[in-house]
Structures are given as C-alpha cells and as structure tokens.
Enzyme design. Structure first.
Site, PDB file in Angstrom:
ATOM      1  N   TYR A 141       0.822  -1.211   0.000  1.00 19.89           N
ATOM      2  CA  TYR A 141       0.000   0.000   0.000  1.00 19.89           C
ATOM      3  C   TYR A 141       0.858   1.264   0.000  1.00 19.89           C
ATOM      4  O   TYR A 141       0.435   2.306  -0.479  1.00 19.89           O
ATOM      5  CB  TYR A 141      -0.898   0.032   1.241  1.00 19.89           C
ATOM      6  CG  TYR A 141      -2.218  -0.678   1.101  1.00 19.89           C
ATOM      7  CD1 TYR A 141      -2.289  -2.007   0.708  1.00 19.89           C
ATOM      8  CD2 TYR A 141      -3.414  -0.006   1.378  1.00 19.89           C
ATOM      9  CE1 TYR A 141      -3.505  -2.653   0.608  1.00 19.89           C
ATOM     10  CE2 TYR A 141      -4.628  -0.652   1.276  1.00 19.89           C
ATOM     11  CZ  TYR A 141      -4.676  -1.971   0.893  1.00 19.89           C
ATOM     12  OH  TYR A 141      -5.891  -2.600   0.794  1.00 19.89           O
ATOM     13  N   ASP A 247      -6.162  -7.080   4.334  1.00 18.70           N
ATOM     14  CA  ASP A 247      -7.322  -6.467   3.698  1.00 18.70           C
ATOM     15  C   ASP A 247      -8.226  -7.548   3.126  1.00 18.70           C
ATOM     16  O   ASP A 247      -9.440  -7.559   3.348  1.00 18.70           O
ATOM     17  CB  ASP A 247      -6.848  -5.525   2.572  1.00 18.70           C
ATOM     18  CG  ASP A 247      -8.001  -4.871   1.839  1.00 18.70           C
ATOM     19  OD1 ASP A 247      -8.941  -4.422   2.517  1.00 18.70           O
ATOM     20  OD2 ASP A 247      -7.967  -4.830   0.592  1.00 18.70           O
TER      21      ASP A 247
HETATM   22  C1  IPM Z   1     -10.316  -1.451   4.291  1.00 22.38           C
HETATM   23  C2  IPM Z   1     -10.619  -0.856   2.944  1.00 22.38           C
HETATM   24  C3  IPM Z   1      -9.524   0.125   2.576  1.00 22.38           C
HETATM   25  C4  IPM Z   1      -8.229  -0.650   2.469  1.00 22.38           C
HETATM   26  C5  IPM Z   1      -9.758   0.958   1.304  1.00 22.38           C
HETATM   27  C6  IPM Z   1     -11.096   1.657   1.332  1.00 22.38           C
HETATM   28  C7  IPM Z   1      -8.646   1.935   1.074  1.00 22.38           C
HETATM   29  O1  IPM Z   1     -10.802  -1.850   1.998  1.00 22.38           O
HETATM   30  O2  IPM Z   1     -10.163  -0.697   5.260  1.00 22.38           O
HETATM   31  O3  IPM Z   1     -10.239  -2.678   4.394  1.00 22.38           O
HETATM   32  O4  IPM Z   1      -7.920  -1.213   1.412  1.00 22.38           O
HETATM   33  O5  IPM Z   1      -7.499  -0.698   3.456  1.00 22.38           O
HETATM   34 MG    MG Z   2     -10.837  -3.818   2.795  1.00 16.77          MG
END
Ligand code: IPM
Ligand code: MG
Length: 358
Positions: A141, A247
């Site tokens: 990320y 995630d």
């Molecule tokens: C989560 C969401 C987020 C992520 C997005 C909305 C950026 O999917 O909090 O799991 O990928 O972390």
């Molecule tokens: Mg998510």
C-alpha cells in the site's frame, strides 16, 4: 473522563451509520458520567465536493488533536474516475499514515443467532472467534517505487511490497499481546515460499515469538489461509499478516459472521486510535436507511475499550447489541424469515434503548 472524539462520517452509508454510534457514545457518557465532546470533520468524497481534497488539513488537525477518531466510510462511484491522488480512499490511507496507525485489529465473532445469516453451514462457523491483526501502514500500500510510467509500447504500473524488521517486529508484538488476552494462539500469514519480503516477515515473527513462549505460533501461506478460513475457521485465534493480505482475509472473515455489516475495527498506533466498520460506503444502499449500523456501534465499543480503557462501558454496549439481536431485530443484510426487519436508525434506536435499560 473528558475526551474529544473526531467524527468523520464520510460517504455513502457512513452518513447514516455514524450518527447511530454517536447516539450510543452520548448515552455512555450520560450513564457513566463521562464528558465526550464530538467534533465533526469532512473526509473522503464528501470533502472533495466541499473543499476539493479528500483529507483537508483541518480534518487531519482535528484527528491529530482528538483522543479518538470515529470514521464511517469513504468512496463511491462519483469519485472513481478521479486522479489517484485525489480519490476518497487517499483520505483513509493519509489518516493511517499521518496518525501512525500501524496496527489494525479486526475481530470476527459469530453471534449464535446469526448462524443462519452466513452463507456457510452452521456446523462450520459455529463458535468462531478470531482476530485479524493487519499491518496497516506498510507493505504494498505504501512501498516505493510506485506509479504508472510510460514505456515503449504502452505503460507500466508498479507497486512494491516492502517490510522492514522494525515494522514486522511491532505488529508481531501487537499480535502476541492480543493472543495473551485470548486463546494464546497466533497464526502468521505470509507468502514465504515466493516473496522475499515474506521470508523476512516469517523470520522476524519467529524472533519476536522468543519473548512470548506462552503463546503458540504457527505459519500459514496466504492461499492456504484463504481456504482454511472457509474450511475450518474455528482453528484460528489470532491471525497476523501484512497490509494487503489482511485487507483480503478480513473481508473473508467478515462473511463468516453472516455479514460484513457486523465487523468493527480499531486502528492503533502512536496517536489517537481510529475506529471504523470494515465495510465500505455501500453506494447501492446509501440514503435508503438500510445499512447495518452494528459494525460502527461495535467499533465505538472498541474505542471505549482500547483508547479509553473503559471496559465496563464497552461491555455494556456490546451487551446491548447482543440483546437486540436476541430480540430478533435485523437489518436487511442479516435478515432471515421470521425476524423483525428494521432500518438503520431503528436498529440504532433499539440498541440505544437496550443500553439505557441495561
Ligand atoms: C479497508 C478498505 C480500505 C483498504 C480501502 C477503502 C482503502 O478496503 O479498510 O479494508 O484497502 O485498506
Ligand atoms: Mg478492505
């Protein structure tokens, strides 16, 4: 206790579910004599519409000076075509990064009366109680290099999975500490058969484990884990994993409990904790008073426990949720024949009433 809580409702159903949790927190303040001050801020697409950016400096300043942040959801089709840096999701990533929220706790527990709401068989999911500890400020990320570049004959999109010893060490500690308050089992999830970053991950987790010999540690490849979660989820206590694996696996874990509308989360680090449901803005049902507010109310309970150390208060909120489900109230996502179908605000009202009578 005196505390300031930043309230960032954001987009879509965020605008409907967050007020339900605020109602509960207000009632907690009244019943247990705490002074909570709620300060609203703009975030996500709603902030883009209002001031042009997903995370306005005032919102970041508010989150930084608050004792805790309650967030709804960000994103929606309206902003999907926007340039990457100006998308609603950047607000969430920015908050996580700026507040140093490296540890994301996502507990998945099955409320027994919702067993039939799950798409999985009752005998598979009965009794599940697991915690996903997701690393939240590193990995693919945030890793560099990243971006889209022109190359001969087209373009090249790049993201990089990066983890340092220290990043792995601190999240491993969070997982082992959490396991000590639970069933003392940690499964570290990686892809060490393919990725070097995972090889380091596994090595560091093993090293940190030396200080936690009372906790049992095992390792699992992420593909196998995805399978084991639906094959035999009861085997898990604490799962610790990278940002992206966490995630994905936490959405999967959510569905075990019947609905993603049930799962709360806490993001912890060096500053104020951030609390939000793990689901998104759900544009398809936004504005229809249909969303399930339980994940957000349960996130508020996590705030009481983790940031304010108000365990009795947190338990009282959780009890009110349980009682409401026992009474048969269901939002559409968890509804089954014979149950009482209610909307977002009614669900919030019943939980509030149960809390006040508790
Ligand atoms: C989560 C969401 C987020 C992520 C997005 C909305 C950026 O999917 O909090 O799991 O990928 O972390
Ligand atoms: Mg998510």
């Amino acid at each position: 206790m005196d505390a300031t809580i930043a309230v960032l409702a954001g987009d879509g159903v965020g605008q409907e579910i967050v007020p339900q949790a605020v109602k509960l927190l207000q009632a907690v303040g009244e019943r247990f004599h705490h002074r909570f001050e709620f300060v609203a801020g703009d975030v996500g697409g709603q902030a883009i519409d209002k001031v042009g950016v997903p995370l306005p400096p005032e919102t970041l300043a508010l989150a930084t000076r608050s004792d805790a942040v309650l967030l709804g959801a960000v994103g929606g089709p309206k902003w999907e075509g926007f340039e990457y840096g100006r998308r609603p999701e950047r607000a969430l990533l920015g908050l996580r990064e700026q507040l140093g929220l490296f540890a994301n706790l996502r507990p998945a527990r099955l409320y027994p009366m919702l067993a039939d709401a799950s798409t999985l068989k009752r005998e598979v999911i009965e009794g599940i109680d697991l915690l996903v500890v997701r690393e939240l400020t590193g990995g693919i990320y945030f890793g560099k290099p990243k971006g889209i570049k022109k190359i001969a004959g087209g373009e090249k999109g790049v993201n990089t999975e990066v983890y340092t010893t220290e990043e792995i060490r601190r999240i491993a500690k969070v997982a082992f500490e959490a396991a000590r308050k639970r069933r003392r089992r940690v499964t570290s999830v990686d892809k060490a058969n393919v990725l070097e970053s995972s090889e380091l991950w596994r090595r560091v987790v093993i090293e940190v484990h030396k200080g936690y010999q009372d906790v049992e540690l095992s390792h699992m490849y992420v593909d196998n884990c995805a399978m084991q979660l639906i094959r035999n989820p009861r085997q898990f206590d604490v799962l610790v994993t990278t940002n992206m694996f966490g995630d994905i696996l936490s959405d999967e874990a959510a569905m075990l409990t019947g609905s993603i509308g049930m799962l709360p989360s806490a993001s912890l680090g060096t500053h104020a904790g951030l609390y939000e449901p793990i689901h998104g803005s759900a544009p398809d049902i936004a504005g229809k008073n249909m969303a399930n507010p339980i994940a957000t109310i349960a996130s508020a309970a996590m705030m009481l426990a983790y940031t304010f150390h108000l365990d009795k208060e947190a338990e009282a909120v959780e009890h009110a949720i349980l009682q409401t489900l026992e009474q048969g109230y269901r939002t559409k996502d968890i509804h089954s024949p014979g149950a009482r179908l209610v909307g977002t605000s009614e669900m919030g009202d019943v939980i509030l009433k149960n809390f006040q009578q508790g």
